[in-house]
Design an enzyme around this catalytic site. Structure first.
Site, PDB file in Angstrom:
ATOM      1  N   GLY A 222       0.795  -1.238   0.000  1.00  0.00           N
ATOM      2  CA  GLY A 222       0.000   0.000   0.000  1.00  0.00           C
ATOM      3  C   GLY A 222       0.819   1.277   0.000  1.00  0.00           C
TER       4      GLY A 222
ATOM      5  N   ILE B 292      -0.030   2.474  -6.982  1.00  0.00           N
ATOM      6  CA  ILE B 292      -1.467   2.183  -7.046  1.00  0.00           C
ATOM      7  C   ILE B 292      -2.015   1.900  -5.649  1.00  0.00           C
ATOM      8  CG2 ILE B 292      -3.265   0.764  -8.125  1.00  0.00           C
ATOM      9  CD1 ILE B 292      -1.196   0.033 -10.311  1.00  0.00           C
TER      10      ILE B 292
ATOM     11  N   THR C 282       7.533  -4.678  -9.925  1.00  0.00           N
ATOM     12  CA  THR C 282       6.588  -4.319 -10.993  1.00  0.00           C
ATOM     13  C   THR C 282       7.201  -3.867 -12.323  1.00  0.00           C
ATOM     14  OG1 THR C 282       6.448  -2.029 -10.198  1.00  0.00           O
ATOM     15  CG2 THR C 282       4.836  -3.603  -9.308  1.00  0.00           C
TER      16      THR C 282
ATOM     17  N   THR D 283      -2.405  -8.076 -13.583  1.00  0.00           N
ATOM     18  CA  THR D 283      -2.063  -7.250 -14.744  1.00  0.00           C
ATOM     19  C   THR D 283      -2.541  -7.876 -16.057  1.00  0.00           C
ATOM     20  OG1 THR D 283      -0.152  -6.502 -16.037  1.00  0.00           O
ATOM     21  CG2 THR D 283       0.223  -8.385 -14.636  1.00  0.00           C
ATOM     22  N   ASP D 284      -2.786  -7.018 -17.057  1.00  0.00           N
ATOM     23  CA  ASP D 284      -3.138  -7.516 -18.397  1.00  0.00           C
ATOM     24  C   ASP D 284      -1.965  -8.258 -19.042  1.00  0.00           C
ATOM     25  OD1 ASP D 284      -1.506  -5.323 -18.958  1.00  0.00           O
ATOM     26  OD2 ASP D 284      -2.989  -4.252 -20.179  1.00  0.00           O
TER      27      ASP D 284
ATOM     28  N   TYR E 277       8.622 -10.797 -15.276  1.00  0.00           N
ATOM     29  CA  TYR E 277       7.603 -10.097 -14.464  1.00  0.00           C
ATOM     30  C   TYR E 277       6.227 -10.715 -14.681  1.00  0.00           C
ATOM     31  CZ  TYR E 277       3.898  -6.722 -13.523  1.00  0.00           C
ATOM     32  OH  TYR E 277       2.723  -6.142 -13.107  1.00  0.00           O
TER      33      TYR E 277
HETATM   34  P1  NAD Z   1       4.935  -0.079  -7.329  1.00  0.00           P
HETATM   35  O1  NAD Z   1       6.222  -0.660  -7.794  1.00  0.00           O
HETATM   36  O2  NAD Z   1       4.728   1.388  -7.357  1.00  0.00           O
HETATM   37  O3  NAD Z   1       4.650  -0.536  -5.823  1.00  0.00           O
HETATM   38  C1  NAD Z   1       4.898  -1.841  -5.352  1.00  0.00           C
HETATM   39  C2  NAD Z   1       4.816  -1.788  -3.835  1.00  0.00           C
HETATM   40  O4  NAD Z   1       5.051  -3.108  -3.328  1.00  0.00           O
HETATM   41  C3  NAD Z   1       5.892  -0.886  -3.204  1.00  0.00           C
HETATM   42  O5  NAD Z   1       5.331  -0.094  -2.183  1.00  0.00           O
HETATM   43  C4  NAD Z   1       6.911  -1.866  -2.645  1.00  0.00           C
HETATM   44  O6  NAD Z   1       7.619  -1.366  -1.536  1.00  0.00           O
HETATM   45  C5  NAD Z   1       5.996  -3.027  -2.270  1.00  0.00           C
HETATM   46  N1  NAD Z   1       6.720  -4.310  -2.197  1.00  0.00           N
HETATM   47  C6  NAD Z   1       7.596  -4.809  -3.111  1.00  0.00           C
HETATM   48  N2  NAD Z   1       8.056  -6.004  -2.690  1.00  0.00           N
HETATM   49  C7  NAD Z   1       7.449  -6.263  -1.503  1.00  0.00           C
HETATM   50  C8  NAD Z   1       7.493  -7.354  -0.599  1.00  0.00           C
HETATM   51  N3  NAD Z   1       8.283  -8.409  -0.822  1.00  0.00           N
HETATM   52  N4  NAD Z   1       6.713  -7.291   0.506  1.00  0.00           N
HETATM   53  C9  NAD Z   1       5.927  -6.214   0.753  1.00  0.00           C
HETATM   54  N5  NAD Z   1       5.851  -5.150  -0.069  1.00  0.00           N
HETATM   55  C10 NAD Z   1       6.598  -5.180  -1.191  1.00  0.00           C
HETATM   56  O7  NAD Z   1       3.811  -0.854  -8.142  1.00  0.00           O
HETATM   57  P2  NAD Z   1       2.399  -0.395  -8.692  1.00  0.00           P
HETATM   58  O8  NAD Z   1       2.574   0.127 -10.066  1.00  0.00           O
HETATM   59  O9  NAD Z   1       1.713   0.405  -7.673  1.00  0.00           O
HETATM   60  O10 NAD Z   1       1.690  -1.828  -8.836  1.00  0.00           O
HETATM   61  C11 NAD Z   1       0.933  -2.369  -7.765  1.00  0.00           C
HETATM   62  C12 NAD Z   1       0.325  -3.695  -8.211  1.00  0.00           C
HETATM   63  O11 NAD Z   1      -0.501  -3.488  -9.346  1.00  0.00           O
HETATM   64  C13 NAD Z   1       1.358  -4.738  -8.619  1.00  0.00           C
HETATM   65  O12 NAD Z   1       0.927  -5.986  -8.146  1.00  0.00           O
HETATM   66  C14 NAD Z   1       1.344  -4.703 -10.140  1.00  0.00           C
HETATM   67  O13 NAD Z   1       1.701  -5.944 -10.676  1.00  0.00           O
HETATM   68  C15 NAD Z   1      -0.092  -4.352 -10.402  1.00  0.00           C
HETATM   69  N6  NAD Z   1      -0.375  -3.636 -11.664  1.00  0.00           N
HETATM   70  C16 NAD Z   1       0.354  -2.514 -11.982  1.00  0.00           C
HETATM   71  C17 NAD Z   1       0.033  -1.808 -13.146  1.00  0.00           C
HETATM   72  C18 NAD Z   1       0.794  -0.557 -13.557  1.00  0.00           C
HETATM   73  O14 NAD Z   1       0.587  -0.087 -14.665  1.00  0.00           O
HETATM   74  N7  NAD Z   1       1.633   0.021 -12.721  1.00  0.00           N
HETATM   75  C19 NAD Z   1      -1.006  -2.253 -13.963  1.00  0.00           C
HETATM   76  C20 NAD Z   1      -1.718  -3.408 -13.602  1.00  0.00           C
HETATM   77  C21 NAD Z   1      -1.386  -4.070 -12.439  1.00  0.00           C
HETATM   78  O1  DAU Z   2       0.116  -3.462 -18.544  1.00  0.00           O
HETATM   79  C1  DAU Z   2       0.222  -3.376 -17.154  1.00  0.00           C
HETATM   80  C2  DAU Z   2       1.673  -3.256 -16.802  1.00  0.00           C
HETATM   81  O2  DAU Z   2       2.087  -1.961 -17.202  1.00  0.00           O
HETATM   82  C3  DAU Z   2       1.968  -3.475 -15.326  1.00  0.00           C
HETATM   83  O3  DAU Z   2       1.637  -4.787 -14.978  1.00  0.00           O
HETATM   84  C4  DAU Z   2       3.452  -3.215 -15.031  1.00  0.00           C
HETATM   85  O4  DAU Z   2       3.700  -3.314 -13.639  1.00  0.00           O
HETATM   86  C5  DAU Z   2       3.804  -1.826 -15.509  1.00  0.00           C
HETATM   87  O5  DAU Z   2       5.189  -1.608 -15.330  1.00  0.00           O
HETATM   88  C6  DAU Z   2       3.431  -1.644 -16.970  1.00  0.00           C
HETATM   89  O6  DAU Z   2       4.274  -2.428 -17.820  1.00  0.00           O
HETATM   90  P1  DAU Z   2       4.825  -1.885 -19.232  1.00  0.00           P
HETATM   91  O7  DAU Z   2       6.039  -2.630 -19.567  1.00  0.00           O
HETATM   92  O8  DAU Z   2       3.742  -1.812 -20.237  1.00  0.00           O
HETATM   93  O9  DAU Z   2       5.161  -0.371 -18.777  1.00  0.00           O
HETATM   94  P2  DAU Z   2       6.426   0.576 -19.032  1.00  0.00           P
HETATM   95  O10 DAU Z   2       6.054   1.902 -18.463  1.00  0.00           O
HETATM   96  O11 DAU Z   2       7.699  -0.034 -18.583  1.00  0.00           O
HETATM   97  O12 DAU Z   2       6.453   0.685 -20.599  1.00  0.00           O
HETATM   98  C7  DAU Z   2       5.320   1.137 -21.342  1.00  0.00           C
HETATM   99  C8  DAU Z   2       5.686   1.098 -22.802  1.00  0.00           C
HETATM  100  O13 DAU Z   2       6.686   2.077 -23.058  1.00  0.00           O
HETATM  101  C9  DAU Z   2       6.275  -0.224 -23.258  1.00  0.00           C
HETATM  102  O14 DAU Z   2       5.848  -0.496 -24.580  1.00  0.00           O
HETATM  103  C10 DAU Z   2       7.782   0.023 -23.240  1.00  0.00           C
HETATM  104  C11 DAU Z   2       7.877   1.493 -23.602  1.00  0.00           C
HETATM  105  N1  DAU Z   2       9.025   2.230 -23.010  1.00  0.00           N
HETATM  106  C12 DAU Z   2       9.206   2.154 -21.658  1.00  0.00           C
HETATM  107  C13 DAU Z   2      10.255   2.829 -21.062  1.00  0.00           C
HETATM  108  C14 DAU Z   2      10.479   2.727 -19.559  1.00  0.00           C
HETATM  109  C15 DAU Z   2       9.851   3.012 -23.795  1.00  0.00           C
HETATM  110  O15 DAU Z   2       9.664   3.091 -25.025  1.00  0.00           O
HETATM  111  N2  DAU Z   2      10.901   3.677 -23.209  1.00  0.00           N
HETATM  112  C16 DAU Z   2      11.141   3.608 -21.877  1.00  0.00           C
HETATM  113  O16 DAU Z   2      12.132   4.224 -21.396  1.00  0.00           O
END
Ligand code: NAD
Ligand code: DAU
Length: 333
Positions: A8, A12, A82, A121-122, A145
């Site tokens: 938390g 997200i 993540t 995640t998708d 991942y």
């Molecule tokens: P984030 O990296 O910002 O946050 C992850 C959190 O988990 C952090 O606070 C970290 O300290 C904590 N954490 C990591 N390892 C841990 C452990 N071993 N024990 C306890 N806490 C731990 O990630 P986010 O983008 O907020 O994603 C949150 C969730 O949503 C993840 O499960 C991710 O897979 C999922 N998700 C993310 C996205 C996206 O676009 N960011 C999309 C769909 C799903």
């Molecule tokens: O789809 C959900 C997922 O979205 C989550 O489950 C993941 O935790 C989250 O990290 C995210 O994954 P992506 O790999 O899609 O996100 P990212 O922001 O790393 O990259 C988005 C797109 O942008 C991907 O096509 C890669 C591209 N990219 C990313 C970075 C960091 C670039 O072109 N340049 C970059 O420097």
């Protein structure tokens, strides 16, 4: 409700906690390992209203102590490693946290018959050229991942089938919004654009992502928690899809940056071309995304512009080393 929210203090998870405290008056305990991506500052608006426990989800003793003798109504698990690029460079931690950590939480939930919601995640479906994935599409993850997240999802549904645990999964598309760690595309491009740094676009920049404003995802997860059926999976996607180069071009416009900052760099190995979710099942429970990408992106650029206190310590710390290691050669440094 009384909730244990794991992870938390991340992007997200902290948004979800804020919504639950402000809009629902929930009693929330956050358990978070505070990795590089987790920060207590993310919870500062609600810190006096929640309980915070520093610990790892893969540690059964910490979980047992946290649940104590008066367990919550539900566990919601956001905790994860993540970032796809980090999972390519250093995959082991992803299996430990994402798969093993989820397993430890499920076991704790089973022993106490707690409702359980896994945030997923998708990316578990892999890439799709046309059309959209439904909840019954085959799972075909491409990166360490997404493979570790897929393992976690399968454990969750196995606990429903085997033990009758009232567990559910909510699979989100790409989130964006305030407080996202700047390793991810949108905050990285915003901060680089504001600083006049290079904007490193992978491959041809034509990969497509389906963008979901973080508060919409937080509310979608709340919807599944309140109205979802045990054993079910729910997709939760954004209203707009966009090629990466289009995202970067919009950020340049919003930040008033120079388009010549765009630099095409070596592609990510195993880079999924397109993600797309069908969200009819969650719409059937009454949820829909409210924020159009154009509006959410503009709000997000403004937030980063106005909140240097949040990102300055990140940009000057370990993130710098990560950035140099990951992009240094690609950007000719
Ligand atoms: P984030 O990296 O910002 O946050 C992850 C959190 O988990 C952090 O606070 C970290 O300290 C904590 N954490 C990591 N390892 C841990 C452990 N071993 N024990 C306890 N806490 C731990 O990630 P986010 O983008 O907020 O994603 C949150 C969730 O949503 C993840 O499960 C991710 O897979 C999922 N998700 C993310 C996205 C996206 O676009 N960011 C999309 C769909 C799903
Ligand atoms: O789809 C959900 C997922 O979205 C989550 O489950 C993941 O935790 C989250 O990290 C995210 O994954 P992506 O790999 O899609 O996100 P990212 O922001 O790393 O990259 C988005 C797109 O942008 C991907 O096509 C890669 C591209 N990219 C990313 C970075 C960091 C670039 O072109 N340049 C970059 O420097």
């Amino acid at each position: 409700m009384k909730l244990l929210v794991c992870g938390g203090a991340g992007f997200i998870g902290s948004t979800f906690v804020g919504l639950r405290v402000r809009e629902h008056g929930d009693e929330v305990t956050v358990l978070d390992a505070l990795t590089y991506a987790g920060r207590q500052e993310n919870l500062r608006d609600v810190e006096s209203e929640i309980r915070f426990v520093h610990g790892q989800i893969e540690d059964p003793e910490v979980i047992a102590e946290t649940l104590g003798s008066d367990p919550p109504d539900a566990i919601v698990n956001f905790a994860a490693e993540t970032h796809v690029d980090r999972s390519i460079a250093d995959p082991y931690a992803f299996s430990v946290t994402n798969a093993l950590g989820t397993h430890v939480l499920l076991e704790a939930a089973r022993q106490r018959a707690l409702r359980y919601l896994q945030v997923s995640t998708d990316e578990v479906y892999g890439s799709i050229e046309t059309g959209s994935f439904t909840e019954s599409s085959p799972l075909a993850p491409s990166s360490p991942y997404s493979a570790s997240k897929t393992g976690a999802d399968l454990l969750v549904t196995s606990y429903f089938h085997t033990y009758g645990l009232p567990a559910m999964v909510c699979r989100g598309s790409n989130n964006y919004g305030p407080r996202q760690y700047p390793e991810k595309l949108i905050p990285l491009m915003i901060l680089n654009a504001l600083a006049g740094d290079h904007l490193p676009v992978y491959g041809d920049g034509r990969n497509v992502r389906n963008w979901l404003f973080v508060e919409d995802f937080g509310r979608g997860i709340g919807h599944v928690l309140a109205h979802g059926r045990p054993g079910e999976v729910y997709n939760c996607g954004g209203p707009d899809e966009c090629e990466n180069i289009e995202v970067v071009t919009r950020i340049i416009e919003l930040a008033g940056a120079d388009p010549s900052l765009i630099e095409y760099v070596t592609d990510r190995p195993g880079h999924d071309r397109r993600y797309s979710l069908s969200c009819e099942k969650l719409a059937g429970l009454g949820w829909r995304a409210r924020t159009r990408f154009i509006d959410g992106l503009s709000q997000t650029v403004d937030w980063y512009r106005d909140n240097a206190w949040w990102w300055e310590p990140i940009r000057s710390g370990a993130y710098r080393e990560y950035y140099e290691r990951h992009y240094g050669r690609a950007l000719g440094r």
